[in-house]
Design a protein around this motif. Structure first.
Motif, PDB file in Angstrom:
ATOM      1  N   THR A  95      29.074  46.768  40.955  1.00 25.08           N
ATOM      2  CA  THR A  95      29.829  47.419  39.894  1.00 25.08           C
ATOM      3  C   THR A  95      30.191  48.846  40.283  1.00 25.08           C
ATOM      4  O   THR A  95      29.314  49.643  40.625  1.00 25.08           O
ATOM      5  CB  THR A  95      28.995  47.459  38.593  1.00 25.08           C
ATOM      6  OG1 THR A  95      28.605  46.132  38.249  1.00 25.08           O
ATOM      7  CG2 THR A  95      29.805  48.059  37.460  1.00 25.08           C
ATOM      8  N   THR A 129      31.144  52.785  39.868  1.00 24.66           N
ATOM      9  CA  THR A 129      30.506  53.742  38.965  1.00 24.66           C
ATOM     10  C   THR A 129      31.313  55.030  38.854  1.00 24.66           C
ATOM     11  O   THR A 129      31.763  55.589  39.857  1.00 24.66           O
ATOM     12  CB  THR A 129      29.082  54.065  39.456  1.00 24.66           C
ATOM     13  OG1 THR A 129      28.332  52.852  39.534  1.00 24.66           O
ATOM     14  CG2 THR A 129      28.378  55.020  38.503  1.00 24.66           C
ATOM     15  N   GLY A 157      35.432  47.109  33.541  1.00 22.51           N
ATOM     16  CA  GLY A 157      34.169  46.647  34.103  1.00 22.51           C
ATOM     17  C   GLY A 157      33.364  47.667  34.885  1.00 22.51           C
ATOM     18  O   GLY A 157      32.429  47.310  35.598  1.00 22.51           O
ATOM     19  N   TRP A 158      33.697  48.939  34.758  1.00 24.28           N
ATOM     20  CA  TRP A 158      32.961  49.977  35.479  1.00 24.28           C
ATOM     21  C   TRP A 158      31.676  50.362  34.749  1.00 24.28           C
ATOM     22  O   TRP A 158      31.579  50.233  33.525  1.00 24.28           O
ATOM     23  CB  TRP A 158      33.823  51.234  35.625  1.00 24.28           C
ATOM     24  CG  TRP A 158      34.875  51.154  36.686  1.00 24.28           C
ATOM     25  CD1 TRP A 158      35.848  50.195  36.816  1.00 24.28           C
ATOM     26  CD2 TRP A 158      35.088  52.080  37.754  1.00 24.28           C
ATOM     27  NE1 TRP A 158      36.656  50.468  37.900  1.00 24.28           N
ATOM     28  CE2 TRP A 158      36.205  51.625  38.498  1.00 24.28           C
ATOM     29  CE3 TRP A 158      34.443  53.255  38.155  1.00 24.28           C
ATOM     30  CZ2 TRP A 158      36.689  52.300  39.612  1.00 24.28           C
ATOM     31  CZ3 TRP A 158      34.917  53.935  39.274  1.00 24.28           C
ATOM     32  CH2 TRP A 158      36.026  53.448  39.990  1.00 24.28           C
ATOM     33  N   GLN A 159      30.714  50.846  35.516  1.00 25.84           N
ATOM     34  CA  GLN A 159      29.566  51.560  34.963  1.00 25.84           C
ATOM     35  C   GLN A 159      30.014  52.995  34.743  1.00 25.84           C
ATOM     36  O   GLN A 159      30.475  53.652  35.674  1.00 25.84           O
ATOM     37  CB  GLN A 159      28.377  51.530  35.932  1.00 25.84           C
ATOM     38  CG  GLN A 159      27.207  52.411  35.540  1.00 25.84           C
ATOM     39  CD  GLN A 159      26.450  51.873  34.346  1.00 25.84           C
ATOM     40  OE1 GLN A 159      26.066  50.701  34.321  1.00 25.84           O
ATOM     41  NE2 GLN A 159      26.236  52.714  33.349  1.00 25.84           N
ATOM     42  N   HIS A 170      29.076  48.560  24.640  1.00 24.44           N
ATOM     43  CA  HIS A 170      29.250  48.558  26.097  1.00 24.44           C
ATOM     44  C   HIS A 170      27.940  48.926  26.789  1.00 24.44           C
ATOM     45  O   HIS A 170      27.588  50.109  26.886  1.00 24.44           O
ATOM     46  CB  HIS A 170      30.344  49.542  26.513  1.00 24.44           C
ATOM     47  CG  HIS A 170      31.724  49.101  26.151  1.00 24.44           C
ATOM     48  ND1 HIS A 170      32.291  49.364  24.925  1.00 24.44           N
ATOM     49  CD2 HIS A 170      32.660  48.402  26.848  1.00 24.44           C
ATOM     50  CE1 HIS A 170      33.512  48.854  24.883  1.00 24.44           C
ATOM     51  NE2 HIS A 170      33.756  48.265  26.032  1.00 24.44           N
ATOM     52  N   HIS A 199      27.320  49.044  29.780  1.00 21.79           N
ATOM     53  CA  HIS A 199      27.549  49.787  31.025  1.00 21.79           C
ATOM     54  C   HIS A 199      27.887  51.258  30.771  1.00 21.79           C
ATOM     55  O   HIS A 199      28.276  51.970  31.702  1.00 21.79           O
ATOM     56  CB  HIS A 199      28.676  49.147  31.841  1.00 21.79           C
ATOM     57  CG  HIS A 199      28.306  47.823  32.440  1.00 21.79           C
ATOM     58  ND1 HIS A 199      27.206  47.662  33.239  1.00 21.79           N
ATOM     59  CD2 HIS A 199      28.896  46.609  32.347  1.00 21.79           C
ATOM     60  CE1 HIS A 199      27.123  46.388  33.614  1.00 21.79           C
ATOM     61  NE2 HIS A 199      28.133  45.734  33.085  1.00 21.79           N
TER      62      HIS A 199
END
Length: 231
Positions: A2, A4, A26-28, A49, A51
């Motif tokens: 993932t 970041t 879909g990012w952290q 979320h 993340h």
């Protein structure tokens, strides 16, 4: 793995829109602001979320920046967005510049991004070298300044552009790309209600620019539509 992101000034405006955009993709996201208790929209995002990690940070507190970096020493950063900004007073003219406000604007807009880059350099070096993106403004362009005024904000962003250029030279050999971004004239607290685009449009465009960034783009000044701007 993932990707970041660490972003400052994430509680409103373009910063909040960027946080939403990267979470959606879909990012952290490590999102910082000065006072989490006064950031209800960020808190609401965190509920949906997993993340998203919220961080409290005053970017003018250099010891706090170093402390945060130590607490995040185990992460790899693909992207650092220095978004926190302060406009300062409006409506003043030549002869009425508030020097104390000027210093405050420079602390937030110019000095803090460099201190963030220095502190999170280890995390940006890990894995694939990351990107340092600094939120500048077209009003910081010398070439585009045909109307004068705005001494405080203009000079802070022109100085930030110089910081980005130096960072791009210093870090190029290590693969870390550094870029100055113009988000457009955005309908935010800073941009006002008459601005041309909303924060979501700006955020989508900025992410596309960063997604397509090439090594040769490091040290450039680019707007949210991918257009190169003159210094």
């Amino acid at each position: 793995m993932t990707p970041t992101l660490l972003i400052t000034g994430a509680n409103r405006g373009v910063g909040l829109a960027l946080t939403r955009e990267y979470l959606h993709n879909g990012w952290q996201v490590y999102a910082s602001c000065r006072d989490i208790s006064a950031a209800p929209e960020l808190q609401a995002l965190q509920q949906t979320h997993p993340h998203l990690t919220l961080l409290e940070l005053d970017v003018t507190d250099h010891a706090a920046i170093q402390s945060l970096s130590r607490s995040l020493s185990g992460i790899t950063l693909d992207l650092l967005i220095n978004n926190a900004g302060y406009y300062g007073p409006k409506g003043y003219g030549f002869g009425n510049t508030d020097a104390d406000e000027w210093r405050k604007v420079l602390e937030i807009n110019t000095i803090a991004p460099l201190k963030m880059a220095e502190a999170f350099y280890p995390q940006l070096k890990q894995g694939n070298p990351g990107i340092i993106a600094c939120m500048s403004s077209k009003v910081g362009s010398m070439t585009e300044n045909t109307s004068g005024g705005g001494y405080i904000y203009r000079s802070s962003k022109a100085a930030l552009n110089s910081v980005v250029k130096s960072l791009s030279n210093d870090l190029f050999s290590e693969g870390i790309r550094c870029i100055a971004l113009h988000p457009g004239w955005v309908q935010t607290e800073m941009g006002g209600p008459n601005a041309l685009i909303d924060a979501g449009t700006s955020a989508k465009g900025l992410k596309q620019v960063l997604d397509r960034l090439q090594p040769e783009d490091s040290g450039q000044f680019i707007d949210y539509q991918g257009q190169y701007l003159p210094w």
